[in-house]
Write a protein that holds these residues in place. Structure first.
Motif, mmCIF file in Angstrom:
data_model
loop_
_atom_site.group_PDB
_atom_site.id
_atom_site.type_symbol
_atom_site.label_atom_id
_atom_site.label_comp_id
_atom_site.label_asym_id
_atom_site.label_seq_id
_atom_site.Cartn_x
_atom_site.Cartn_y
_atom_site.Cartn_z
ATOM 1 N N SER A 1 -5.064 2.541 -0.794
ATOM 2 C CA SER A 1 -6.162 3.505 -0.925
ATOM 3 C C SER A 1 -6.272 4.407 0.287
ATOM 4 C CB SER A 1 -7.492 2.771 -1.148
ATOM 5 O OG SER A 1 -7.761 1.865 -0.085
ATOM 6 N N GLY A 2 -5.702 3.982 1.425
ATOM 7 C CA GLY A 2 -5.700 4.816 2.619
ATOM 8 C C GLY A 2 -4.582 5.835 2.650
ATOM 9 N N GLY A 3 -3.666 5.779 1.673
ATOM 10 C CA GLY A 3 -2.611 6.766 1.556
ATOM 11 C C GLY A 3 -1.478 6.631 2.546
ATOM 12 N N GLY A 4 -1.447 5.556 3.333
ATOM 13 C CA GLY A 4 -0.443 5.459 4.384
ATOM 14 C C GLY A 4 0.813 4.716 4.004
ATOM 15 N N ALA A 5 0.703 3.729 3.139
ATOM 16 C CA ALA A 5 1.850 2.888 2.803
ATOM 17 C C ALA A 5 1.975 2.790 1.285
ATOM 18 C CB ALA A 5 1.684 1.506 3.441
ATOM 19 N N GLY A 6 2.790 1.817 0.836
ATOM 20 C CA GLY A 6 2.898 1.560 -0.593
ATOM 21 C C GLY A 6 3.399 2.740 -1.397
ATOM 22 N N VAL A 7 2.919 2.810 -2.635
ATOM 23 C CA VAL A 7 3.334 3.858 -3.563
ATOM 24 C C VAL A 7 3.118 5.247 -2.972
ATOM 25 C CG1 VAL A 7 2.630 4.980 -5.716
ATOM 26 C CG2 VAL A 7 3.148 2.538 -5.703
ATOM 27 N N GLN A 8 1.999 5.426 -2.277
ATOM 28 C CA GLN A 8 1.691 6.753 -1.731
ATOM 29 C C GLN A 8 2.743 7.192 -0.713
ATOM 30 O OE1 GLN A 8 -0.450 4.344 -2.321
ATOM 31 N NE2 GLN A 8 -2.301 5.171 -3.289
ATOM 32 N N ALA A 9 3.147 6.285 0.159
ATOM 33 C CA ALA A 9 4.186 6.613 1.146
ATOM 34 C C ALA A 9 5.517 6.906 0.457
ATOM 35 C CB ALA A 9 4.348 5.474 2.143
ATOM 36 N N ASP A 10 5.848 6.123 -0.552
ATOM 37 C CA ASP A 10 7.115 6.301 -1.256
ATOM 38 C C ASP A 10 7.188 7.659 -1.948
ATOM 39 O OD1 ASP A 10 7.771 3.739 -0.466
ATOM 40 O OD2 ASP A 10 7.245 2.822 -2.393
ATOM 41 N N PRO B 1 -1.026 6.528 10.064
ATOM 42 C CA PRO B 1 0.099 6.522 9.117
ATOM 43 C C PRO B 1 1.179 7.507 9.531
ATOM 44 C CG PRO B 1 -1.734 7.779 8.214
ATOM 45 C CD PRO B 1 -2.215 7.180 9.501
ATOM 46 N N VAL B 2 2.409 7.213 9.145
ATOM 47 C CA VAL B 2 3.506 8.128 9.421
ATOM 48 C C VAL B 2 3.334 9.386 8.582
ATOM 49 C CG1 VAL B 2 5.052 6.230 9.994
ATOM 50 C CG2 VAL B 2 5.027 7.127 7.668
#
Length: 453
Positions: free
Chosen positions: A16-25, A251-252
């Motif tokens: 939900s923070g947009g930094g990792a997971g599906v959002q990062a991918d 986040p990157v």
């Protein structure tokens, strides 16, 4: 007819923070030119400080998503991240094999805060998924948990990589973010160490970003060794470009390079268009000083001359017209580039400037346009100062409002000059053309002349 665009699939948890997971991918896939499709395995309530809750989705919901995207988009490659349960791992493996989609396994087990993202009972099932993978990308701690080998050196990483390869994966990459920054790649018994270091910057989502970049490069046709080097370069730049957006680990920034490259292209196009407008203007030759002119524009947040584009070799008067004698490039103009950088220290929106000939007629035309004029004298310049930086700063400091025009009356061996400031090259050149037409009209009408006060 539109050409079909290649898609990449991520199967992972939602951050939900947009930094990792599906959002990062998905951001990483986009940065590599791919359309990204996703299958969400779990919904996390997460921010830069940590994970507050995890809601794993039923495997039936995961299967529905897999069938939906795989039957239509035909992904050329996939990657897995947080899978959480044995049931989810099994349905993901079966679907990827059924649709014959090569895939990378990022064996996500724990968050940076230590919270488990893979249930303990799912480890053996994860090993079966690794056995069908094109590549597996554990970090130091994940490799230790999968192999039981303590990793404190590259030699330890080699031993662990060999054991992971025995699970069946075509390639193994043990990433070095938790060791010394170097990655170890193993394929068909051949090792390669990808050099790197521990970088300053936010690292939230770095592992996801690395494996997604690896997936993209494999999909582009690179072998595992080149893909690993390219992924390393991509994630390193994303870490260096990270910006603090919360109160925890930043986040990157996967898209920062693409955004910067796009802006630099836009700036080059803007300056190029401005130069063409000058060359098309019959009256604009009157603006060209003896030393030549230049028009420059900077990218947002510029801090060095390499961030400012201009004309190599300047703009000169040739056969009664304004003509550029070089290409448009970044770092091409020191003179006008330093004016832009100095102006941006007072107002970040003033990203463009042009130097033009000094004359009473041109100054009067500026006043007719209700431009705010400010001046400086070279005689007041302190020893050791650079005229363009000092003069521009001095004009801003003594002005009651933001100057549109800064001029000086020259000095010994120095031609008097006028500088036009604006938001972009289009703004500046249109202002210059208007000034030239006013001066030209005044000459033709027998009114305002070059020597008029």
């Amino acid at each position: 007819m539109l050409m079909k665009r290649s898609s990449l699939l991520t199967i992972a948890g939602s951050d939900s923070g947009g930094g990792a997971g599906v959002q990062a991918d998905l951001k990483t896939f986009a940065a590599h030119g791919f359309h990204g499709v996703s299958v969400i395995t779990a919904v996390t309530s997460q921010n830069t400080l940590g994970i507050q809750s995890i809601l794993p989705l039923d495997e039936e919901v995961v299967v529905d998503q897999l069938e939906s995207v795989c039957s239509d988009f035909e992904p050329s490659f996939a990657k897995t991240g947080m899978l959480y349960t044995s049931e989810t791992i099994e349905v993901v493996r079966d679907c990827l094999i059924e649709y014959d989609i090569p895939f990378v396994v990022d064996p996500v087990m724990r968050a940076e805060t230590g919270r488990r993202l893979l249930l303990k009972g799912a480890l053996s099932t994860l090993e079966s998924l690794i056995g069908s993978a094109s590549a597996v990308t554990p970090n130091r701690f994940e490799a230790e948990e999968l192999t039981g080998i303590t990793i404190e050196s590259i030699d330890d990483a080699r031993a662990a990589a060999l054991k992971l390869s025995e699970m069946g994966a075509d390639s193994v990459i043990i990433t070095g973010g938790h060791l010394d920054g170097r990655d170890l790649v193993l394929r068909d018994g051949v090792f390669e160490v990808v050099d790197g270091g521990l970088l300053e910057g936010g690292t939230h989502g770095a592992g996801c970003t690395y494996s997604a970049a690896l997936t993209a490069n494999l999909a582009l046709g690179s072998d595992i060794f080149r893909s690993a080097r390219m992924a390393k370069r991509f994630v390193s730049e994303a870490i260096r470009s990270s910006r603090r957006v919360g109160h925890g680990v930043a986040p990157v920034a996967q898209l920062d390079r693409a955004i910067r490259d796009a802006e630099r292209y836009t700036v080059l196009e803007s300056v190029s268009h401005a130069v063409r407008r000058l060359e098309e203007c019959e009256e604009c030759a009157v603006l060209i000083p003896e030393v030549g002119s230049n028009i420059a524009m900077a990218v947002s947040g510029a801090s060095r001359l390499g961030d400012v584009a201009g004309v190599e070799g300047r703009i000169v008067k040739l056969h009664g017209r304004a003509r550029s004698v070089g290409c448009i490039a970044f770092g091409a103009t020191s003179h006008v580039g330093r004016i832009v950088l100095a102006a941006m220290r007072f107002d970040q929106s003033l990203r463009s400037a042009m130097n033009i000939r000094h004359s009473p007629a041109i100054l009067d035309a500026c006043r007719r346009l209700n431009l705010h004029l400010e001046s400086f004298s070279r005689e007041d310049e302190p020893p050791g100062e650079q005229t363009m930086e000092w003069g521009t700063a001095h004009a801003f400091e003594k002005s009651r409002e933001k100057p549109d025009v800064i001029y000086d009356r020259g000095g010994v061996g120095k031609e008097a000059m006028i500088r036009l400031l604006g938001r972009d090259a289009h703004d500046v050149v249109e202002r210059a053309i208007t000034i030239a037409k006013i001066v030209g009209g005044s000459r033709g009408g027998g009114g305002l002349g070059e020597s008029d006060p």
